[in-house]
Enzyme design. Structure first.
Site, PDB file in Angstrom:
ATOM      1  N   SER A 149     -13.756  10.009 -23.740  1.00  0.00           N
ATOM      2  CA  SER A 149     -13.684   8.704 -24.842  1.00  0.00           C
ATOM      3  C   SER A 149     -13.807   7.406 -23.857  1.00  0.00           C
ATOM      4  CB  SER A 149     -12.762   8.782 -25.517  1.00  0.00           C
ATOM      5  OG  SER A 149     -12.893  10.172 -26.443  1.00  0.00           O
ATOM      6  N   ALA A 150     -13.494   7.141 -22.652  1.00  0.00           N
ATOM      7  CA  ALA A 150     -13.503   6.209 -21.890  1.00  0.00           C
ATOM      8  C   ALA A 150     -14.895   5.668 -21.874  1.00  0.00           C
ATOM      9  CB  ALA A 150     -12.792   6.227 -20.667  1.00  0.00           C
TER      10      ALA A 150
END
Length: 571
Positions: A283-284
């Site tokens: 998700s970064a």
């Protein structure tokens, strides 16, 4: 009156003495002149050899007094690598007068990291052998006190690393004082370090040893606490690309190299996981994808909403959220609650071509952007169908090094300009221009959103009070044999501070954390990686000239109302 009578013989004798003295004087003068002439010739010859003979090799008359390899120092002049006359300890077994077994026991007491059996084997061997290379003066004194005439103490030119394991993966190693660097700065800048014209000048790199020490200690403490397989982190100047600290754990001591030949990167302490290991960082990636969608006119308003009421089925795959909201959600909610579904829908509108263009601009398809030779290339998807475009937007189906991600975050927050990372200490005039990836307006909006994630979302455990940290969590299952292993996570928190005027990017990563009592057994980035960033910022920001200020913050007043309202309504 008395009469003085001078005998003819006396006059002759006096004249002879005067002549002999004059002859002797002349001979002495001649010898002196000859001596001076010979001395002048020798001095002239030495001068010619020293200056003119060396000039063909790019040296000068003092080159013999210079180290064979330039020192490496940090950005503040702290020595990190030096060439000097080092102590060694060796043995000639045939000359020993003591009992080898007893000597081996005493040597093991002085050098507890070396097995007693290893010393005994050398003491009873057939030929001369080293007992210790690069020994410390106090160790030499202790061995000398044993009074064994068969033990010798030769002095040799050695490449020493006085800070031991500190920044080992950055520095690398040189096999000996005159050898070619084996990895790290020693290899990447070998020509500069060995240049006869420059080796008398220390080579300053971008690392700050104080910040490096803080990063390493916090990563190691968290790795032990989480019983993780490994850890890594980097602190990057967001505006110049200078690497202020880079850590990969497990570490090694470049003063005591072992043979790790044939081991895979994941198994060798020599592997620098920040530039060599590739991960799906989860998700970064979402802020990057949404920032790209904003610039391409896909996201035109922060209040625009996307259907996250149920898992998204595409081409036989189901995209779902770890914490389903069951609602239509807007852009701030998508990031603060880390929705895979909404991010995938945004990427679907963006399209494969635009997504590829964004990631190529960030050089995800290239080798890690730094001078180090041991750097990996991102793993680029073999095809870019609709499902690939969706999954790469939230960090699955594409793998990059942590350095790739750190450089991308620098561009996301610094006004939109991507620059390569560097281990050189740069002067202001040496900072590369880079190239624009995000518009200045998008970068300003992303600073707000990243700050919201820390103040109100999954990054709350990274909130170092007064430092305005902003960032994004990423927790990704590791792929194994064509599928994802649900028990093996790579957790990442990518951040920057202070968000009202970003100076530094800070990234922390945990490889296969197990969770503990403090995290209630949870292993995600919010519990394992984000807390490391908080502690690192609190320790290092004052060293970097940034003091806490609770009166300042990023203005997110226009976005905060969007977090709580209008869920469940279609646009």
């Amino acid at each position: 009156m008395a009469t003085i009578i001078v005998q003819p013989g006396g006059v002759r004798a006096g004249r002879q003495r005067v002549n002999l003295t004059a002859i002797a004087h002349n001979r002495l003068m001649l010898l002196l002149i000859l001596f001076l002439a010979i001395t002048a010739i020798l001095i002239g010859r030495l001068t010619w050899v020293g200056f003119f003979a060396d000039s063909g090799r790019g040296g000068d008359g003092l080159s013999g007094l210079l180290p064979a390899r330039a020192d490496i120092v940090d950005r503040n002049g702290v020595p990190l690598a030096r060439t000097m006359d080092a102590y060694s300890i060796a043995v000639s077994p045939s000359k020993l007068i003591g009992e080898p077994a007893e000597l081996a026991r005493k040597l093991h007491e002085i050098f507890p990291d070396e097995p007693e059996a290893a010393f005994y084997k050398k003491l009873t061997g057939k030929g001369w052998a080293y007992l210790r290379r690069r020994a410390l003066p106090e160790e030499v004194a202790a061995v000398n006190a044993l009074g064994e005439i068969g033990i010798e103490f030769p002095r040799e030119k050695e490449r020493l690393y006085p800070q031991r394991t500190l920044a080992a993966h950055v520095l690398g190693f040189a096999p000996n004082a005159e050898g070619v660097g084996g990895m790290g700065v020693e290899a990447a800048f070998n020509d500069r370090l060995a240049d006869p014209a420059l080796r008398g000048q220390p080579f300053a790199i971008s690392i700050d040893s104080r910040v490096q020490g803080a990063l390493e200690s916090e990563l190691y403490a968290q790795m032990v606490s989480q019983n993780a397989k490994g850890a890594g982190g980097i602190i990057l100047d967001a505006n110049t690309g200078e690497v202020i600290a880079m850590a990969s754990i497990p570490v090694f001591d470049p003063n005591k190299l072992q043979n790790y030949a044939g081991k895979k990167c994941s198994e060798s302490p020599l592997c620098n996981h920040i530039v060599q290991a590739r991960y799906e960082l989860g998700s970064a990636f979402k802020p990057l994808s949404i920032g790209g969608a904003m610039d391409r006119g896909v996201v035109t308003s922060m209040s625009k909403r996307y259907d996250a009421t149920a898992p998204l089925a595409v081409a036989g795959f189901r995209i779902k959220d770890d914490h389903p909201m069951g609602a239509w959600i807007n852009v701030p909610q998508t990031l603060v609650h880390s929705s895979n579904i909404a991010t995938a829908r945004i990427a679907d509108e963006m399209g494969a071509e635009a997504m590829q263009h964004l990631f190529r601009d960030l050089q995800f398809d290239q080798r890690a952007p730094i001078e180090l030779k041991e750097r990996a290339k991102g793993i680029w998807p073999s095809s870019w169908g609709r499902i690939t475009t969706m999954t790469v937007s939230y960090g699955h189906g594409i793998a990059v090094t942590p350095l790739h991600l750190a450089a991308a975050y620098a561009a996301l927050v610094n006004g939109g300009v991507w620059r390569p990372a560097t281990l050189r200490k740069l002067r202001p005039e040496d900072v590369p221009e880079g190239h624009r990836v995000f518009s200045a307006a998008t970068s300003a909006r992303m600073r707000q959103l990243l700050r919201m994630i820390v103040s109100a979302g999954t990054g709350r455990s990274a909130n170092a009070v007064g430092y305005r940290v902003g960032g994004k969590t990423g927790s990704a299952e590791k792929p194994e044999e064509g599928r994802y292993n649900k028990t093996s996570l790579v957790t990442t928190f990518a951040s920057a501070f202070p968000m009202d005027n970003p100076r530094y990017v800070v990234l922390a990563m945990m490889d296969e954390p197990k969770g503990n009592a403090q995290t209630f057994g949870l292993r995600t980035a919010a519990w394992t990686a984000a807390p490391v960033v908080k502690r690192v910022v609190e320790r290092t920001a004052p060293m970097l000239g940034i003091m806490p200020d609770q009166q300042r913050d990023v203005d997110i007043s226009d976005l905060m109302p969007l977090l709580g309202g209008n869920k469940g309504e279609k646009e």
